[in-house]
Design a protein around this motif. Structure first.
Motif, PDB file in Angstrom:
ATOM      1  N   GLY A   1       0.817  -1.200   0.000  1.00 11.20           N
ATOM      2  CA  GLY A   1       0.000   0.000   0.000  1.00 11.20           C
ATOM      3  C   GLY A   1       0.847   1.244   0.000  1.00 11.20           C
ATOM      4  O   GLY A   1       2.073   1.180  -0.125  1.00 11.20           O
ATOM      5  N   GLY A   2       0.172   2.372   0.139  1.00  4.67           N
ATOM      6  CA  GLY A   2       0.881   3.634   0.145  1.00  4.67           C
ATOM      7  C   GLY A   2       0.046   4.750   0.719  1.00  4.67           C
ATOM      8  O   GLY A   2      -1.176   4.630   0.859  1.00  4.67           O
ATOM      9  N   ASN A   3       0.712   5.822   1.063  1.00  2.00           N
ATOM     10  CA  ASN A   3       0.073   7.012   1.631  1.00  2.00           C
ATOM     11  C   ASN A   3       0.411   8.228   0.782  1.00  2.00           C
ATOM     12  O   ASN A   3       1.512   8.323   0.236  1.00  2.00           O
ATOM     13  CB  ASN A   3       0.545   7.254   3.065  1.00  2.00           C
ATOM     14  CG  ASN A   3       0.127   6.142   3.982  1.00  2.00           C
ATOM     15  OD1 ASN A   3      -1.040   5.796   4.066  1.00  2.00           O
ATOM     16  ND2 ASN A   3       1.090   5.553   4.676  1.00  2.00           N
ATOM     17  N   ILE A   4      -0.534   9.146   0.743  1.00  2.00           N
ATOM     18  CA  ILE A   4      -0.370  10.369  -0.037  1.00  2.00           C
ATOM     19  C   ILE A   4      -0.194  11.547   0.913  1.00  2.00           C
ATOM     20  O   ILE A   4      -0.925  11.692   1.883  1.00  2.00           O
ATOM     21  CB  ILE A   4      -1.615  10.621  -0.927  1.00  2.00           C
ATOM     22  CG1 ILE A   4      -1.997   9.375  -1.718  1.00  2.00           C
ATOM     23  CG2 ILE A   4      -1.399  11.835  -1.820  1.00  2.00           C
ATOM     24  CD1 ILE A   4      -0.930   8.821  -2.623  1.00  2.00           C
ATOM     25  N   TYR A   5       0.786  12.391   0.617  1.00  2.00           N
ATOM     26  CA  TYR A   5       1.043  13.617   1.374  1.00  2.00           C
ATOM     27  C   TYR A   5       0.964  14.785   0.402  1.00  2.00           C
ATOM     28  O   TYR A   5       1.685  14.816  -0.592  1.00  2.00           O
ATOM     29  CB  TYR A   5       2.431  13.579   2.026  1.00  2.00           C
ATOM     30  CG  TYR A   5       2.617  12.428   2.969  1.00  2.00           C
ATOM     31  CD1 TYR A   5       2.393  12.587   4.333  1.00  2.00           C
ATOM     32  CD2 TYR A   5       3.022  11.174   2.507  1.00  2.00           C
ATOM     33  CE1 TYR A   5       2.554  11.525   5.212  1.00  2.00           C
ATOM     34  CE2 TYR A   5       3.180  10.109   3.383  1.00  2.00           C
ATOM     35  CZ  TYR A   5       2.947  10.290   4.724  1.00  2.00           C
ATOM     36  OH  TYR A   5       3.110   9.241   5.593  1.00  2.00           O
ATOM     37  N   LYS A   6       0.074  15.740   0.656  1.00  2.00           N
ATOM     38  CA  LYS A   6      -0.061  16.917  -0.194  1.00  2.00           C
ATOM     39  C   LYS A   6       1.093  17.879   0.057  1.00  2.00           C
ATOM     40  O   LYS A   6       1.600  17.971   1.172  1.00  2.00           O
ATOM     41  CB  LYS A   6      -1.359  17.664   0.108  1.00  2.00           C
ATOM     42  CG  LYS A   6      -2.604  17.004  -0.387  1.00  2.00           C
ATOM     43  CD  LYS A   6      -3.789  17.902  -0.070  1.00  2.00           C
ATOM     44  CE  LYS A   6      -5.085  17.251  -0.412  1.00  2.00           C
ATOM     45  NZ  LYS A   6      -6.237  18.092  -0.066  1.00  2.00           N
ATOM     46  N   ILE A   7       1.441  18.615  -0.981  1.00  2.00           N
ATOM     47  CA  ILE A   7       2.410  19.696  -0.843  1.00  2.00           C
ATOM     48  C   ILE A   7       1.628  21.005  -0.878  1.00  2.00           C
ATOM     49  O   ILE A   7       1.001  21.346  -1.878  1.00  2.00           O
ATOM     50  CB  ILE A   7       3.451  19.679  -1.972  1.00  2.00           C
ATOM     51  CG1 ILE A   7       4.193  18.340  -1.990  1.00  2.00           C
ATOM     52  CG2 ILE A   7       4.412  20.857  -1.830  1.00  2.00           C
ATOM     53  CD1 ILE A   7       5.107  18.159  -3.182  1.00  2.00           C
ATOM     54  N   ILE A   8       1.634  21.716   0.245  1.00  2.00           N
ATOM     55  CA  ILE A   8       0.937  22.993   0.347  1.00  2.00           C
ATOM     56  C   ILE A   8       1.927  24.023   0.885  1.00  2.00           C
ATOM     57  O   ILE A   8       2.481  23.853   1.973  1.00  2.00           O
ATOM     58  CB  ILE A   8      -0.303  22.887   1.263  1.00  2.00           C
ATOM     59  CG1 ILE A   8      -1.281  21.876   0.663  1.00  2.00           C
ATOM     60  CG2 ILE A   8      -0.944  24.254   1.463  1.00  2.00           C
ATOM     61  CD1 ILE A   8      -2.498  21.599   1.502  1.00  2.00           C
ATOM     62  N   GLU A   9       2.149  25.065   0.096  1.00  2.00           N
ATOM     63  CA  GLU A   9       3.101  26.123   0.458  1.00  2.00           C
ATOM     64  C   GLU A   9       4.460  25.538   0.844  1.00  2.00           C
ATOM     65  O   GLU A   9       5.047  25.866   1.865  1.00  2.00           O
ATOM     66  CB  GLU A   9       2.526  26.991   1.566  1.00  2.00           C
ATOM     67  CG  GLU A   9       1.272  27.734   1.151  1.00  2.00           C
ATOM     68  CD  GLU A   9       0.685  28.577   2.272  1.00  2.00           C
ATOM     69  OE1 GLU A   9       1.336  28.747   3.318  1.00  2.00           O
ATOM     70  OE2 GLU A   9      -0.431  29.075   2.089  1.00  2.00           O
TER      71      GLU A   9
END
Length: 116
Positions: A51-59
């Motif tokens: 599986g995997g996890n998603i991390y958003k890039i914000i600023e």
């Protein structure tokens, strides 16, 4: 047994993002554009992507998105087939992912598959 560091090319390892600094998580991640090369390398080594996890890039900072996928190993099929199915699931999930500015961490099994 090998871990992900042992099987990835130097190019993929160079592009990794260490999540410990920002999150205190002992995990590695890659940009959305680089993750496809990483999962290809994992698949070529007959490892199952759990599986995997998603991390958003914000600023220019990473934020845990909560988006993820997982693959359950099917004990009724061999490990090579499980590796193939997990690869296709990861690739499909990431291809359909609408978030462009993100990084992705993945979890693999730690068994190198031989002659299965």
């Amino acid at each position: 047994m090998k871990n992900i560091i042992d099987i990835l090319s130097k190019r993929s390892l160079y592009k990794k993002i260490d999540l410990f600094e920002q999150f205190g998580i002992f995990d590695l991640a890659w940009s959305k554009s680089d993750i496809f090369n990483v999962i290809d390398e994992i698949y070529k080594n007959n490892l199952i992507i759990l599986g995997g996890n998603i991390y958003k890039i914000i600023e220019n900072k990473l934020e845990i998105d909560g988006a993820s996928w997982h693959y359950n190993i099917d004990v009724n099929i061999n490990l090579i087939k499980n590796a193939q199915l997990s690869y296709y699931k990861a690739k499909q999930y990431l291809t359909n992912l609408l978030i462009n500015e993100c990084v992705v961490s993945i979890t693999i099994n730690d068994i190198i598959l031989q002659n299965n």
